[in-house]
Design an enzyme around this catalytic site. Structure first.
Site, PDB file in Angstrom:
ATOM      1  N   HIS A  47       0.826  -1.203   0.000  1.00 17.22           N
ATOM      2  CA  HIS A  47       0.000   0.000   0.000  1.00 17.22           C
ATOM      3  C   HIS A  47       0.863   1.257   0.000  1.00 17.22           C
ATOM      4  CE1 HIS A  47      -2.316   3.139   2.272  1.00 17.22           C
ATOM      5  NE2 HIS A  47      -3.177   2.872   1.306  1.00 17.22           N
ATOM      6  N   GLU A  50       1.933   1.893  -3.466  1.00 21.27           N
ATOM      7  CA  GLU A  50       0.846   2.469  -4.263  1.00 21.27           C
ATOM      8  C   GLU A  50       0.842   3.993  -4.123  1.00 21.27           C
ATOM      9  OE1 GLU A  50      -3.585   3.579  -3.431  1.00 21.27           O
ATOM     10  OE2 GLU A  50      -3.127   1.530  -2.788  1.00 21.27           O
ATOM     11  N   HIS A  51       1.013   4.465  -2.907  1.00 24.09           N
ATOM     12  CA  HIS A  51       1.067   5.913  -2.678  1.00 24.09           C
ATOM     13  C   HIS A  51       2.299   6.541  -3.325  1.00 24.09           C
ATOM     14  CE1 HIS A  51      -2.017   6.972   0.539  1.00 24.09           C
ATOM     15  NE2 HIS A  51      -2.239   5.687   0.299  1.00 24.09           N
TER      16      HIS A  51
END
Length: 419
Positions: A47, A50-51
């Site tokens: 995650h 992803e950022h």
């Protein structure tokens, strides 16, 4: 509409589906690297990546990434799931090549600037804090952990704050090197698209990359535990899960139809009995989730401290009753709802692009919608009754949050079900 698939020598796959009459397209890259591919010390890093993909590349700043897509009226976004990370955009027909170039750039050439890492770390910590302050979000993370304790599949996708606080640039680059290989990527596009043009562009961007293969995932093993968190909230948040089929199992559509009949809409058993007849809650639903090697039937409700015991006992009673008196009308309604949801989704290029990528990752091909419709139609009322009977004896997990002192526990539920 028929999809087209091309696989490059290094394993990178391009799948498209032209939708005549549209002037726009959805395009994205799906990577089979999600939460379940993390080691315990990496929990949350998929995650985080992803950022960071939007925080700048070798030739684009974070602002330029946004501007290039928004200057042509499009939008760009991403998400991380337990099995995949996706980067996608919606643009007009003439800007598909731009979208492919931008998405390819953020995946292939991120700079992971240390200053940007710290900025985004704080953003993610705020996201974690927001999730913790949203009971009907965090309850599902806790339920997943109760289903699969001490396993990658049971860990939160956001990761715990203490892990996220410690991730370094080296941690990010190592995860990319380990998992972001071309043979684990699918470029999917739907709408006003030209397959051959997208293939040529993908080959130029990704064709020179070497396949990596990746390691085997730890198979999910449903254990079934209880998590009970007391907090002074207005409601008790109740989430109950049962072990269910993965998406390659024969009963996957039976499970989906069962969940739809039990709690998939306003006409469902749980909604009618518990909300409409008894007024014990505002929200109650059931859903079926399927993954490569696991699945869950999940029931969620929010109710008052005074009503949680009655809500739980009525839920148990409805689960037991379904095994003996689920009707043909209920099954037929659930079949139609399931088919309608799938077929309506095909009218959206974004939904269609995601479907192409997901099915290709699951099956190694893209089955036509008629194939799924036929499997849904093949599920009978006796199949659903049989599944309902098997499910009440399956492993279960329970998560409770709020003023939970009067809430029955998992063992109470198991006894009520006859287990």
């Amino acid at each position: 509409m028929t999809s087209r698939l091309t696989t490059l020598p290094n394993g990178f796959r391009i799948v498209t589906e032209a939708m005549p009459g549209l002037k726009s397209a959805s395009v994205g890259i799906w990577i089979t690297a999600g939460g379940r591919h993390e080691r315990v010390e990496q929990n949350g890093i998929a995650h985080f990546l992803e950022h960071m993909a939007f925080k700048g590349t070798e030739k684009r700043s974070s602002l330029r990434i946004a501007e290039e897509i928004e200057d042509v009226g499009g939008y760009i976004n991403a998400y991380t799931s337990r099995e995949m990370t996706a980067f996608y955009a919606r643009v007009l027909q003439d800007d598909v090549a731009l979208a492919v170039d931008v998405i390819g750039d953020i995946i292939l050439n991120p700079v992971f600037d240390p200053k940007e890492i710290e900025t985004e770390r704080n953003v993610i910590l705020q996201e974690i804090g927001q999730a913790l302050d949203t009971p009907d979000d965090i309850i599902f993370d806790w339920l997943q952990e109760a289903c699969y304790p001490d396993q990658p599949f049971g860990r939160t996708i956001l990761g715990p704050a203490e892990r996220v606080s410690g991730f370094s640039r080296d941690d990010l680059t190592k995860f990319v090197a380990e998992h972001y290989s071309p043979d684990r990527m699918i470029l999917s596009a739907a709408g006003a698209v030209d397959h051959d043009a997208i293939v040529a562009q993908a080959e130029a961007l990704f064709g020179g990359r070497k396949a990596g293969g990746g390691g085997a995932i730890q198979r999910a093993a449903f254990k079934g535990m209880e998590r009970r968190e007391t907090k002074a909230l207005e409601q008790v948040h109740f989430a109950l899960a049962f072990d269910a089929p993965g998406y390659l199992a024969p009963d996957v559509y039976t499970a989906q139809i069962y969940a739809m009949a039990m709690g998939g809409g306003m006409s469902s058993r749980l909604f009618q009995k518990i909300r409409e007849e008894r007024g014990l809650c505002y929200s109650i639903f059931a859903q079926s989730g399927a993954y490569e090697d696991a699945g869950q039937i999940t029931i969620y409700a929010g109710t008052s401290e005074a009503e949680i015991a009655d809500l739980t006992s009525l839920t148990v009673a409805e689960l037991k009753r379904a095994a003996s008196d689920m009707t043909e009308a209920e099954v037929a309604r659930a079949r139609v709802q399931l088919k309608a949801g799938m077929l309506m989704g095909l009218e959206s290029p974004s939904s269609r692009a995601e479907r192409l990528a997901r099915l290709l990752a699951i099956h190694g091909r893209v089955p036509e919608p008629d194939e799924a419709v036929a499997k849904i139609d093949a599920v009978t009322m006796p199949d659903v009754r049989r599944y309902a009977g098997e499910m009440i004896g399956a492993d279960a997990a329970l998560a409770l949050y709020g003023p939970v002192g009067k809430a029955p526990g998992l063992e109470d539920i198991r006894r009520g079900l006859g287990g």
